[in-house]
Motif scaffolding. Structure first.
Motif, PDB file in Angstrom:
ATOM      1  N   ILE A  34       0.862  -1.182   0.000  1.00 42.58           N
ATOM      2  CA  ILE A  34       0.000   0.000   0.000  1.00 42.58           C
ATOM      3  C   ILE A  34       0.900   1.235   0.000  1.00 42.58           C
ATOM      4  O   ILE A  34       1.849   1.316   0.790  1.00 42.58           O
ATOM      5  CB  ILE A  34      -0.907   0.006   1.255  1.00 42.58           C
ATOM      6  CG1 ILE A  34      -1.763  -1.263   1.300  1.00 42.58           C
ATOM      7  CG2 ILE A  34      -1.769   1.264   1.287  1.00 42.58           C
ATOM      8  CD1 ILE A  34      -2.682  -1.453   0.122  1.00 42.58           C
ATOM      9  N   GLU A  83      11.804   2.458   3.400  1.00 47.99           N
ATOM     10  CA  GLU A  83      10.451   2.788   3.862  1.00 47.99           C
ATOM     11  C   GLU A  83      10.075   1.710   4.870  1.00 47.99           C
ATOM     12  O   GLU A  83       9.838   0.566   4.490  1.00 47.99           O
ATOM     13  CB  GLU A  83       9.440   2.781   2.703  1.00 47.99           C
ATOM     14  CG  GLU A  83       9.675   3.850   1.656  1.00 47.99           C
ATOM     15  CD  GLU A  83       8.528   3.958   0.645  1.00 47.99           C
ATOM     16  OE1 GLU A  83       7.566   3.161   0.742  1.00 47.99           O
ATOM     17  OE2 GLU A  83       8.609   4.829  -0.237  1.00 47.99           O
ATOM     18  N   GLU A  85       7.681  -0.272   7.381  1.00 50.81           N
ATOM     19  CA  GLU A  85       6.229  -0.473   7.350  1.00 50.81           C
ATOM     20  C   GLU A  85       5.794  -1.629   8.259  1.00 50.81           C
ATOM     21  O   GLU A  85       6.566  -2.558   8.509  1.00 50.81           O
ATOM     22  CB  GLU A  85       5.778  -0.757   5.903  1.00 50.81           C
ATOM     23  CG  GLU A  85       6.369   0.271   4.932  1.00 50.81           C
ATOM     24  CD  GLU A  85       5.751   0.308   3.558  1.00 50.81           C
ATOM     25  OE1 GLU A  85       4.859  -0.506   3.256  1.00 50.81           O
ATOM     26  OE2 GLU A  85       6.180   1.191   2.778  1.00 50.81           O
ATOM     27  N   ASP A 114       9.987  -1.568   2.651  1.00 50.41           N
ATOM     28  CA  ASP A 114       9.652  -1.442   1.225  1.00 50.41           C
ATOM     29  C   ASP A 114      10.803  -0.665   0.590  1.00 50.41           C
ATOM     30  O   ASP A 114      10.739   0.548   0.432  1.00 50.41           O
ATOM     31  CB  ASP A 114       8.301  -0.716   1.088  1.00 50.41           C
ATOM     32  CG  ASP A 114       8.033  -0.249  -0.331  1.00 50.41           C
ATOM     33  OD1 ASP A 114       8.690  -0.740  -1.264  1.00 50.41           O
ATOM     34  OD2 ASP A 114       7.138   0.610  -0.487  1.00 50.41           O
ATOM     35  N   LYS A 135      10.046  -0.344  -7.343  1.00 52.07           N
ATOM     36  CA  LYS A 135       9.569  -1.032  -6.142  1.00 52.07           C
ATOM     37  C   LYS A 135       9.757  -2.546  -6.142  1.00 52.07           C
ATOM     38  O   LYS A 135       9.764  -3.151  -5.076  1.00 52.07           O
ATOM     39  CB  LYS A 135       8.059  -0.758  -5.984  1.00 52.07           C
ATOM     40  CG  LYS A 135       7.701   0.688  -5.674  1.00 52.07           C
ATOM     41  CD  LYS A 135       8.101   1.045  -4.249  1.00 52.07           C
ATOM     42  CE  LYS A 135       7.377   2.311  -3.764  1.00 52.07           C
ATOM     43  NZ  LYS A 135       7.770   2.634  -2.372  1.00 52.07           N
ATOM     44  N   THR A 204       4.331   3.533   4.525  1.00 55.26           N
ATOM     45  CA  THR A 204       5.387   4.061   5.392  1.00 55.26           C
ATOM     46  C   THR A 204       5.044   5.425   5.956  1.00 55.26           C
ATOM     47  O   THR A 204       4.398   6.232   5.282  1.00 55.26           O
ATOM     48  CB  THR A 204       6.720   4.148   4.615  1.00 55.26           C
ATOM     49  OG1 THR A 204       7.797   4.343   5.541  1.00 55.26           O
ATOM     50  CG2 THR A 204       6.731   5.313   3.626  1.00 55.26           C
TER      51      THR A 204
HETATM   52 MN    MN Z   1       5.974   1.819   0.840  1.00 53.39          MN
END
Ligand code: MN
Length: 236
Positions: A34, A83, A85, A114, A135, A204
């Motif tokens: 997400i 990031e 999370e 992430d 990503k 994040t």
């Molecule tokens: Mn992220």
């Protein structure tokens, strides 16, 4: 039955994560992610704070890396970001899960990174570049052990913090998530049949930034221990 199958090339191994307090493993099927789920992070990325539908993307299952690993600095970027999370691990699923029943499908929780190519070498100013390159690259999903719900309950608030070489960078609280975990599960299940083994990276908080070879990232979420990852030398 699978024991009797013969493959023409080496078959990929089953990706799995340790389960805290157990010798058993959590098998990973898919990694849903997400984006833009904390207001302060939306702002630092230049967005506004409307409650838009959550951004959804996936990482390949074999991008999972376990805590304690060295992750090579990836090729094709000079801007490799962390990031931190909350990770949600599913024990069941299906389509069209109501918000009110979403928590019943969760096996446990963990911590994940992430990892992101914030920009890509050959297209540094391309916001519309497909997110795969930014990503969904190799070793872009470091994950901690999974903490079963029976041990830790449902995790909806508490400190989330990332230190790099002992210096605090991200420091927020899970209660600031725009889309809460049950809403994320309900939304994902309108598009995908969620299944046992699916994990969800829930977005994040602010404070994201770059790392370089030699940096040690330690992520922490209250009640879920730590996730430690060292950045290795540049790959290729
Ligand atoms: Mn992220």
């Amino acid at each position: 039955m699978s024991d009797s199958l013969e493959f023409v090339v080496e078959a990929p191994r089953t990706v799995s994560l340790p389960v805290a307090g157990s010798d058993q493993r959590f098998p990973v099927r898919r990694i849903y992610c997400i984006g833009r789920n904390y207001v302060a992070h939306v702002r630092e990325m230049g967005g506004d704070e409307r409650r838009d539908p959550p951004i959804v993307f996936q990482k390949p299952t074999d991008s999972v890396v376990q805590s304690g690993s060295i992750v090579p600095y990836p090729p094709m970027t000079d801007n490799y970001h962390f990031e931190l999370e909350l990770l949600v691990a599913m024990k069941s699923g299906g389509y069209d899960i109501p918000v009110s029943q979403a928590l019943d499908h969760i096996y446990g929780y963990g911590i994940c990174l992430d990892m992101t190519r914030r920009s890509v070498t050959e297209a540094p100013d391309s916001p519309r570049l497909p997110w795969e390159l930014k990503k969904s690259f190799d070793q872009s999903a470091p994950c901690s052990a999974i903490y079963p719900v029976e041990q830790v309950g449902h995790v909806a608030s508490g400190a989330i913090r990332l230190d790099v070489d002992g210096v605090p960078h991200q420091n927020s609280d899970l209660s600031l998530m725009i889309w809460k975990t049950p809403e994320i599960i309900a939304t994902l299940s309108r598009y995908f049949s969620l299944q046992p083994g699916d994990i969800i990276m829930t977005g994040t908080p602010d404070g994201v930034g770059p790392v370089l070879p030699g940096n040690v990232m330690v992520g922490h979420i209250e009640g879920l221990g730590d996730l430690t990852i060292t950045v290795g030398e540049r790959q290729s």
